[in-house]
Design a protein around this motif. Structure first.
Motif, PDB file in Angstrom:
ATOM      1  N   PHE A   3      -5.746 -17.527  -2.891  1.00 43.95           N
ATOM      2  CA  PHE A   3      -4.499 -16.800  -2.646  1.00 43.95           C
ATOM      3  C   PHE A   3      -4.964 -15.264  -2.554  1.00 43.95           C
ATOM      4  N   ALA A   4      -4.330 -14.668  -1.336  1.00 45.77           N
ATOM      5  CA  ALA A   4      -4.694 -12.904  -1.328  1.00 45.77           C
ATOM      6  C   ALA A   4      -3.604 -12.369  -1.916  1.00 45.77           C
ATOM      7  N   VAL A   5      -4.196 -11.358  -2.707  1.00 46.53           N
ATOM      8  CA  VAL A   5      -3.349 -10.636  -3.544  1.00 46.53           C
ATOM      9  C   VAL A   5      -2.390  -9.910  -2.571  1.00 46.53           C
ATOM     10  N   ASP A  56     -10.600  -7.427  -6.207  1.00 52.43           N
ATOM     11  CA  ASP A  56     -10.504  -8.446  -5.091  1.00 52.43           C
ATOM     12  C   ASP A  56     -10.599  -7.916  -3.787  1.00 52.43           C
ATOM     13  N   LEU A  57     -11.168  -8.647  -2.847  1.00 51.64           N
ATOM     14  CA  LEU A  57     -11.599  -7.932  -1.572  1.00 51.64           C
ATOM     15  C   LEU A  57     -10.403  -8.875  -0.431  1.00 51.64           C
ATOM     16  N   ALA A  70      -6.624  -3.899 -12.364  1.00 50.56           N
ATOM     17  CA  ALA A  70      -5.334  -3.297 -13.167  1.00 50.56           C
ATOM     18  C   ALA A  70      -4.133  -3.237 -12.234  1.00 50.56           C
ATOM     19  N   ALA A  71      -4.287  -3.445 -11.054  1.00 46.90           N
ATOM     20  CA  ALA A  71      -3.152  -3.503 -10.079  1.00 46.90           C
ATOM     21  C   ALA A  71      -2.825  -4.747  -9.453  1.00 46.90           C
ATOM     22  N   VAL A  72      -3.435  -5.881  -9.708  1.00 47.96           N
ATOM     23  CA  VAL A  72      -3.337  -7.107  -9.221  1.00 47.96           C
ATOM     24  C   VAL A  72      -1.828  -7.425  -9.400  1.00 47.96           C
ATOM     25  N   GLY A  77       1.721 -10.409  -3.389  1.00 43.84           N
ATOM     26  CA  GLY A  77       2.673 -10.610  -2.604  1.00 43.84           C
ATOM     27  C   GLY A  77       3.021  -9.443  -1.565  1.00 43.84           C
ATOM     28  N   THR A  78       2.057  -8.456  -1.652  1.00 47.20           N
ATOM     29  CA  THR A  78       2.230  -7.121  -1.151  1.00 47.20           C
ATOM     30  C   THR A  78       1.832  -7.235   0.636  1.00 47.20           C
ATOM     31  N   GLN A  79       2.506  -6.527   1.298  1.00 47.63           N
ATOM     32  CA  GLN A  79       1.712  -6.385   2.809  1.00 47.63           C
ATOM     33  C   GLN A  79       1.625  -4.757   2.898  1.00 47.63           C
TER      34      GLN A  79
END
Length: 129
Positions: A3-5, A56-57, A70-72, A77-79
Protein backbone atom coordinates in the motif's frame (compact mmCIF):
# COMPACT_ATOMS: atom_id res chain seq x y z
CA UNK A 1 0.31 -6.62 -1.72
CA UNK A 2 1.76 -3.25 -0.74
CA UNK A 3 0.00 0.00 0.00
CA UNK A 4 1.52 3.32 -1.01
CA UNK A 5 1.51 5.86 1.78
CA UNK A 6 1.09 8.63 -0.80
CA UNK A 7 0.66 9.00 -4.52
CA UNK A 8 1.96 11.74 -6.77
CA UNK A 9 0.58 13.26 -9.94
CA UNK A 10 2.47 13.50 -13.21
CA UNK A 11 3.12 17.19 -12.47
CA UNK A 12 4.63 16.38 -9.06
CA UNK A 13 6.78 13.60 -10.53
CA UNK A 14 8.03 15.93 -13.26
CA UNK A 15 8.96 18.61 -10.69
CA UNK A 16 10.78 16.08 -8.47
CA UNK A 17 12.80 14.92 -11.52
CA UNK A 18 13.66 18.57 -12.34
CA UNK A 19 14.82 19.19 -8.77
CA UNK A 20 17.03 16.09 -8.81
CA UNK A 21 18.54 17.01 -12.20
CA UNK A 22 19.49 20.47 -10.92
CA UNK A 23 20.90 19.41 -7.53
CA UNK A 24 24.27 17.80 -6.86
CA UNK A 25 24.05 14.24 -5.54
CA UNK A 26 20.27 14.37 -4.97
CA UNK A 27 18.33 11.15 -5.44
CA UNK A 28 14.88 12.57 -4.68
CA UNK A 29 13.03 14.44 -1.96
CA UNK A 30 11.82 13.58 1.56
CA UNK A 31 8.36 14.63 2.74
CA UNK A 32 7.56 15.00 6.40
CA UNK A 33 5.59 17.11 8.82
CA UNK A 34 6.58 19.35 11.70
CA UNK A 35 4.80 21.38 14.31
CA UNK A 36 4.46 24.99 13.31
CA UNK A 37 2.34 27.69 11.75
CA UNK A 38 -0.95 29.04 12.99
CA UNK A 39 -2.87 25.81 12.19
CA UNK A 40 -0.39 23.61 14.06
CA UNK A 41 1.53 21.60 11.44
CA UNK A 42 3.52 22.19 8.27
CA UNK A 43 4.65 19.91 5.49
CA UNK A 44 8.41 19.66 5.06
CA UNK A 45 10.28 18.91 1.85
CA UNK A 46 14.02 18.27 1.78
CA UNK A 47 16.51 16.94 -0.74
CA UNK A 48 17.64 13.35 -0.27
CA UNK A 49 21.28 12.63 -1.00
CA UNK A 50 21.37 9.46 1.06
CA UNK A 51 18.08 7.62 1.63
CA UNK A 52 17.07 6.54 5.12
CA UNK A 53 16.17 2.83 5.13
CA UNK A 54 13.29 3.54 7.56
CA UNK A 55 11.56 5.94 5.15
CA UNK A 56 8.76 4.74 2.85
CA UNK A 57 9.65 5.17 -0.84
CA UNK A 58 7.13 6.36 -3.41
CA UNK A 59 8.18 6.23 -7.07
CA UNK A 60 6.57 7.46 -10.25
CA UNK A 61 8.25 7.55 -13.64
CA UNK A 62 11.72 7.79 -12.11
CA UNK A 63 10.77 10.39 -9.49
CA UNK A 64 11.56 9.28 -5.94
CA UNK A 65 9.86 10.64 -2.83
CA UNK A 66 10.69 9.31 0.62
CA UNK A 67 8.21 9.73 3.49
CA UNK A 68 9.53 10.15 7.03
CA UNK A 69 8.25 7.43 9.41
CA UNK A 70 6.81 9.98 11.87
CA UNK A 71 4.65 11.43 9.07
CA UNK A 72 3.17 8.20 7.72
CA UNK A 73 -0.04 8.16 9.80
CA UNK A 74 -0.72 11.78 8.86
CA UNK A 75 -0.04 11.26 5.13
CA UNK A 76 -1.85 7.97 4.42
CA UNK A 77 -4.03 8.43 1.36
CA UNK A 78 -2.47 11.78 0.39
CA UNK A 79 -1.94 12.81 -3.21
CA UNK A 80 1.03 15.10 -3.81
CA UNK A 81 0.70 17.51 -6.74
CA UNK A 82 2.64 20.45 -8.14
CA UNK A 83 0.81 23.59 -9.17
CA UNK A 84 1.76 26.76 -10.94
CA UNK A 85 -0.68 29.63 -10.55
CA UNK A 86 -0.64 33.41 -10.59
CA UNK A 87 -0.26 33.59 -6.81
CA UNK A 88 1.64 30.42 -5.95
CA UNK A 89 4.03 27.81 -7.32
CA UNK A 90 4.79 24.71 -5.32
CA UNK A 91 3.87 21.26 -4.14
CA UNK A 92 0.35 20.79 -2.85
CA UNK A 93 -1.08 17.95 -0.77
CA UNK A 94 -4.61 16.62 -1.16
CA UNK A 95 -4.71 15.00 2.27
CA UNK A 96 -7.82 13.22 3.59
CA UNK A 97 -6.39 13.58 7.11
CA UNK A 98 -6.39 17.39 6.98
CA UNK A 99 -9.08 18.88 9.17
CA UNK A 100 -8.34 22.58 8.53
CA UNK A 101 -5.78 25.02 7.18
CA UNK A 102 -4.71 28.54 8.03
CA UNK A 103 -5.84 31.40 5.84
CA UNK A 104 -2.49 31.84 4.13
CA UNK A 105 -2.22 28.13 3.30
CA UNK A 106 1.19 27.65 4.91
CA UNK A 107 0.09 25.39 7.75
CA UNK A 108 -2.53 22.73 8.31
CA UNK A 109 -4.25 20.80 11.06
CA UNK A 110 -3.85 17.04 10.59
CA UNK A 111 -5.28 14.04 12.38
CA UNK A 112 -3.77 10.56 12.19
CA UNK A 113 -5.37 8.32 9.56
CA UNK A 114 -8.21 6.10 10.73
CA UNK A 115 -6.69 2.66 10.17
CA UNK A 116 -10.00 0.89 10.86
CA UNK A 117 -11.69 2.93 8.11
CA UNK A 118 -8.84 2.15 5.70
CA UNK A 119 -9.13 -1.57 6.50
CA UNK A 120 -12.89 -1.46 5.98
CA UNK A 121 -12.34 0.05 2.52
CA UNK A 122 -9.84 -2.70 1.74
CA UNK A 123 -6.82 -0.40 1.90
CA UNK A 124 -4.82 -2.65 4.22
CA UNK A 125 -1.49 -1.17 5.14
CA UNK A 126 1.29 -3.61 4.40
CA UNK A 127 4.82 -2.47 5.12
CA UNK A 128 7.92 -4.16 3.80
CA UNK A 129 10.14 -5.67 6.45
Amino acid sequence: MGFAVMTMTDAAAERVREIVENADDAQGIRVGIKKGGCAGMEYTINLVTEPNAKDDLIEREGAKVWVEPAAVLYLLGTQMDFEVSTLRTGFTFNNPNQTSACGCGESVELKPADLAALAARGDAVVRAT
